[in-house]
Motif scaffolding. Sequence first.
Motif, short mmCIF file in Angstrom:
data_model
loop_
_atom_site.label_atom_id
_atom_site.label_comp_id
_atom_site.label_asym_id
_atom_site.label_seq_id
_atom_site.Cartn_x
_atom_site.Cartn_y
_atom_site.Cartn_z
N MET A 138 0.80 -1.18 0.07
CA MET A 138 0.03 0.14 -0.08
C MET A 138 0.98 1.21 0.17
SD MET A 138 -2.95 0.68 2.71
CE MET A 138 -3.99 1.95 2.56
N GLU A 139 0.76 2.14 -0.81
CA GLU A 139 1.27 3.20 -1.13
C GLU A 139 0.94 4.29 -0.10
OE1 GLU A 139 1.99 6.92 -4.20
OE2 GLU A 139 1.27 5.15 -5.10
N SER A 140 1.84 4.94 0.97
CA SER A 140 1.51 6.07 1.47
C SER A 140 1.58 7.47 0.87
CB SER A 140 2.52 6.33 2.69
OG SER A 140 3.58 6.63 2.26
N VAL A 141 0.42 8.20 1.36
CA VAL A 141 0.32 9.48 0.94
C VAL A 141 0.44 10.58 2.06
CG1 VAL A 141 -1.43 10.94 -0.39
CG2 VAL A 141 -1.43 8.48 -0.99
N LEU A 142 1.20 11.76 1.78
CA LEU A 142 1.21 12.84 2.77
C LEU A 142 -0.04 13.54 2.89
CD1 LEU A 142 4.99 13.60 2.04
CD2 LEU A 142 4.16 12.11 4.02
N PRO A 143 -0.32 14.11 3.98
CA PRO A 143 -1.40 14.96 3.91
C PRO A 143 -1.69 16.10 2.95
CG PRO A 143 -0.54 14.61 6.15
CD PRO A 143 0.37 13.86 5.20
N LEU A 144 -0.38 16.77 2.68
CA LEU A 144 -0.39 17.98 1.81
C LEU A 144 -0.61 17.16 0.30
CD1 LEU A 144 2.17 20.47 3.24
CD2 LEU A 144 -0.30 20.69 3.42
N GLU A 145 -0.03 16.30 0.04
CA GLU A 145 -0.29 15.63 -1.32
C GLU A 145 -1.89 15.30 -1.39
OE1 GLU A 145 2.22 12.17 -1.24
OE2 GLU A 145 3.98 13.13 -1.55
N LEU A 146 -2.43 14.64 -0.31
CA LEU A 146 -3.75 14.58 -0.47
C LEU A 146 -4.66 15.79 -0.78
CD1 LEU A 146 -6.18 12.76 -0.38
CD2 LEU A 146 -6.50 12.83 1.99
N ILE A 147 -4.36 16.83 0.08
CA ILE A 147 -5.07 18.11 -0.25
C ILE A 147 -4.89 18.63 -1.63
CG2 ILE A 147 -5.14 20.53 0.56
CD1 ILE A 147 -4.32 19.38 3.35
N ASP A 148 -3.60 18.53 -2.44
CA ASP A 148 -3.21 18.88 -3.49
C ASP A 148 -3.95 18.12 -4.49
OD1 ASP A 148 -1.31 20.64 -5.27
OD2 ASP A 148 -0.62 18.79 -5.86
N LYS A 149 -4.23 16.90 -4.36
CA LYS A 149 -5.13 16.15 -5.27
C LYS A 149 -6.59 16.65 -5.42
CE LYS A 149 -2.68 11.85 -5.26
NZ LYS A 149 -2.42 10.55 -4.73
N CYS A 150 -6.92 17.39 -4.37
CA CYS A 150 -8.21 18.07 -4.10
C CYS A 150 -8.54 19.44 -5.02
CB CYS A 150 -8.67 18.03 -2.72
SG CYS A 150 -8.93 16.63 -1.92
N ILE A 151 -7.46 20.07 -5.35
CA ILE A 151 -7.75 21.22 -6.05
C ILE A 151 -8.80 21.06 -7.14
CG2 ILE A 151 -6.32 23.15 -7.28
CD1 ILE A 151 -4.14 22.83 -5.16
N GLY A 152 -9.52 21.96 -7.13
CA GLY A 152 -10.50 21.98 -8.44
C GLY A 152 -11.54 21.22 -7.82
N SER A 153 -11.55 20.55 -6.63
CA SER A 153 -12.72 19.45 -6.47
C SER A 153 -13.48 20.31 -5.22
CB SER A 153 -12.34 18.36 -6.01
OG SER A 153 -11.55 17.50 -7.12
N ARG A 154 -14.78 19.61 -5.07
CA ARG A 154 -15.29 20.10 -3.88
C ARG A 154 -14.77 19.35 -2.66
NH1 ARG A 154 -18.82 24.05 -4.09
NH2 ARG A 154 -20.41 23.29 -2.99
N ILE A 155 -15.03 20.19 -1.42
CA ILE A 155 -14.41 19.76 -0.12
C ILE A 155 -15.06 19.98 0.92
CG2 ILE A 155 -12.58 21.79 0.15
CD1 ILE A 155 -10.65 19.38 1.01
N TRP A 156 -15.35 19.39 1.89
CA TRP A 156 -16.27 19.56 3.02
C TRP A 156 -14.95 19.96 4.36
CZ3 TRP A 156 -19.33 15.48 5.94
CH2 TRP A 156 -20.19 16.11 6.86
N VAL A 157 -15.34 21.14 4.85
CA VAL A 157 -14.38 21.58 5.87
C VAL A 157 -15.24 21.75 7.28
CG1 VAL A 157 -12.48 23.06 6.66
CG2 VAL A 157 -12.86 22.69 4.12
N ILE A 158 -14.82 21.08 8.15
CA ILE A 158 -15.35 20.74 9.38
C ILE A 158 -14.37 21.59 10.35
CG2 ILE A 158 -16.37 19.82 11.62
CD1 ILE A 158 -16.68 17.44 9.76
N MET A 159 -14.72 23.00 10.83
CA MET A 159 -14.05 23.99 11.61
C MET A 159 -14.29 23.62 12.91
SD MET A 159 -12.99 25.43 8.95
CE MET A 159 -12.32 27.08 9.88
#
Length: 84
Positions: free
Chosen positions: A1-22
């Motif tokens: 299984m390939e590991s993904v860093l948190p900032l890499e995952l966020i980068d993949k979300c650019i241009g997509s809808r995202i739900w942010v719980i504050m």
Amino acid sequence: MESVLPLELIDKCIGSRIWVIMKGDKEIVGTLTGFDDFVNMVMEDVTEYEITTEGRKKNKLDQILLNGNNICILVPGGSPEDEE
């Protein structure tokens, strides 16, 4: 299984809808257009939900800059269940 860093995952979300719980009683749903190393985020076509004693308030915004210090959870492609 390939590991993904948190900032890499966020980068993949650019241009997509995202739900942010504050921290506190707010949730934000919008299209992620950019972010930095501190996870400050620029979002467009945003709906802000605020939980109050009267219920859930909904506010539409064109564009926001979100401070990364106030983010608890990011849900790529997610949205509150009752979003229309």
